[in-house]
Every structure is written in C-alpha cells, then in structure tokens.
Design a protein around this motif. Structure first.
Motif, short mmCIF file in Angstrom:
data_model
loop_
_atom_site.label_atom_id
_atom_site.label_comp_id
_atom_site.label_asym_id
_atom_site.label_seq_id
_atom_site.Cartn_x
_atom_site.Cartn_y
_atom_site.Cartn_z
N GLY A 144 7.13 54.72 44.48
CA GLY A 144 8.52 55.06 44.78
C GLY A 144 9.38 53.81 44.76
O GLY A 144 8.86 52.69 44.80
N PRO A 145 10.68 54.00 44.70
CA PRO A 145 11.58 52.85 44.60
C PRO A 145 11.57 51.97 45.85
O PRO A 145 11.96 50.81 45.79
CB PRO A 145 12.95 53.49 44.38
CG PRO A 145 12.82 54.87 44.89
CD PRO A 145 11.40 55.27 44.71
N HIS A 146 11.08 52.50 46.96
CA HIS A 146 11.01 51.75 48.21
C HIS A 146 9.87 50.74 48.21
O HIS A 146 9.86 49.81 49.01
CB HIS A 146 10.81 52.71 49.37
CG HIS A 146 9.51 53.43 49.30
ND1 HIS A 146 9.30 54.47 48.41
CD2 HIS A 146 8.33 53.24 49.94
CE1 HIS A 146 8.05 54.90 48.53
NE2 HIS A 146 7.44 54.16 49.45
N LEU A 147 8.92 50.88 47.30
CA LEU A 147 7.73 50.03 47.28
C LEU A 147 8.07 48.68 46.65
O LEU A 147 8.56 48.62 45.53
CB LEU A 147 6.65 50.73 46.45
CG LEU A 147 5.21 50.68 46.93
CD1 LEU A 147 5.07 51.28 48.31
CD2 LEU A 147 4.30 51.40 45.96
N SER A 148 7.81 47.62 47.38
CA SER A 148 8.03 46.28 46.82
C SER A 148 6.89 45.93 45.88
O SER A 148 5.83 46.57 45.89
CB SER A 148 8.11 45.24 47.95
OG SER A 148 6.82 45.08 48.54
N SER A 149 7.06 44.88 45.11
CA SER A 149 5.99 44.42 44.22
C SER A 149 4.77 44.00 45.04
O SER A 149 3.63 44.24 44.63
CB SER A 149 6.48 43.25 43.37
OG SER A 149 7.52 43.68 42.52
N GLU A 150 5.02 43.40 46.20
CA GLU A 150 3.92 43.00 47.07
C GLU A 150 3.17 44.22 47.60
O GLU A 150 1.94 44.21 47.70
CB GLU A 150 4.42 42.15 48.25
CG GLU A 150 5.00 40.81 47.86
CD GLU A 150 6.42 40.89 47.25
OE1 GLU A 150 7.18 41.84 47.57
OE2 GLU A 150 6.74 40.02 46.43
#
Length: 190
Positions: A170-176
């Motif tokens: 989802g768009p809330h997920l950071s690359s980390e």
C-alpha cells in the motif's frame, strides 16, 4: 457494466462501505438506478424489488479527494510489488503472475506456499500483518451446501485456499517497511 467496490481497504476506498456501477448502456443504467433506490423510479412507488444502496455524500466527498491521489498511490503499490518481485524471484520463490497485456493495480500482493499457515504465524510473530484472504473455497461454504459439493470436487480451488496469503502492500508502506517485509519472508521461508 462494471461494478466498483469502495471498501475502505481498496486502492480507492471510502471511509465506510460504498460502491458504484458504471455502464454505457442506458437501459442497464436506468435499471440499476431503480434497483438501488428501493426499486423506485418515483418516490414511494416501488416497481421492482430494490434496496437502499446509494453512495452517501460523505463517502462521495472522501472518494473525490482520494481520487486525485489514486495514480500516485497505485504507482507506489507497483514500486513495492516490483521490489517484492525482484527480491523473491532472485531467491527462487514464485511471484504473482500477470496476464500478458494487463497491468495490476496491486490491491493485494499474494504469494503461494505449501506451508502457508506456518509462514503466516511466523510473520505475524515478527510483527508483520500477513493475511489469508478466502481460506474456504466457495463450493465448501455453508451458503452453498444445497449444491452438495464435496471436498475434492474442485481441487485447484481447495489447494489455492490452503496455500495463498497476502503481504502488506500500500502507499503507506515505506521502502524500509517493504524491505523488512521481504527480508522476513525470506527468513521464515528458508
């Protein structure tokens, strides 16, 4: 005719439940409009059996604002899915396949493993919310018991229901966050 779900967890989700129908067929549009309004074309006159299934103005307003971000959010989902695909295929794991000429919106990132239940348990213990969507195939649901389908009648559906699980996307997920998810998958599957 196309139906759209605006369930809150969807790529374009409302604050509550909602949905829409689009069509280029005037007769279908009129029929759908009547059914969604109690079966009524005129107030208090019900010509067919219908329901109260109108998208309320608050949900419409929320969707209108979110719609302006949808392309950006879908691109973020694609970036995460591509990262997962690259990571998992490099490790020799099976990745979701897309039909030739199609583009996924990556509502879900679904993986398939024979020891799915252990993987899900281990991932959740690591603090990563991994979900099982549709663990019971339709033909084995009580709602369809009158069809008298038995276990083994649809073996592909039964196998998929026992092996599929969804990773966070989802768009809330950071690359980390995506990296942590992928590394955890590799750790628990190894």
């Amino acid at each position: 005719m196309v139906t759209w779900s605006f369930y809150p967890g969807k790529n374009l989700g409302a604050f509550g439940d909602g949905g829409a129908i689009t069509t280029n067929d005037e007769q279908l549009a009129k029929k759908a409009s009547i059914i969604r309004n109690y079966g009524s074309e005129r107030k208090y006159v019900n010509d067919v059996i219908g329901l109260n299934s109108r998208l309320d103005p608050i949900q419409a307003a929320i969707l209108s604002v979110k719609l302006s971000k949808l392309d950006e959010w879908n691109q973020r989902r694609t970036n995460i899915a591509n990262f997962y695909n690259d990571t998992f295929s490099a490790a020799g794991l099976s990745i979701p396949k897309q039909a030739v000429g199609s583009v996924s919106s990556w509502h879900l990132y679904v993986m398939r493993q024979k020891n799915r239940d252990k993987i899900v348990k281990d991932m959740n213990e690591l603090g990563i919310n991994v979900l099982i969507h549709y663990p019971i195939p339709p033909h084995l649901q009580r709602a369809y018991a009158s069809a008298e389908h038995v276990r083994g009648k649809f073996p592909i559906a039964e196998t998929l229901a026992s092996e599929l699980f969804s990773l966070p996307i989802g768009p809330h997920l950071s690359s980390e966050d995506a990296k942590r998810v992928a590394e955890s998958v590799l750790q628990v599957i190894a």
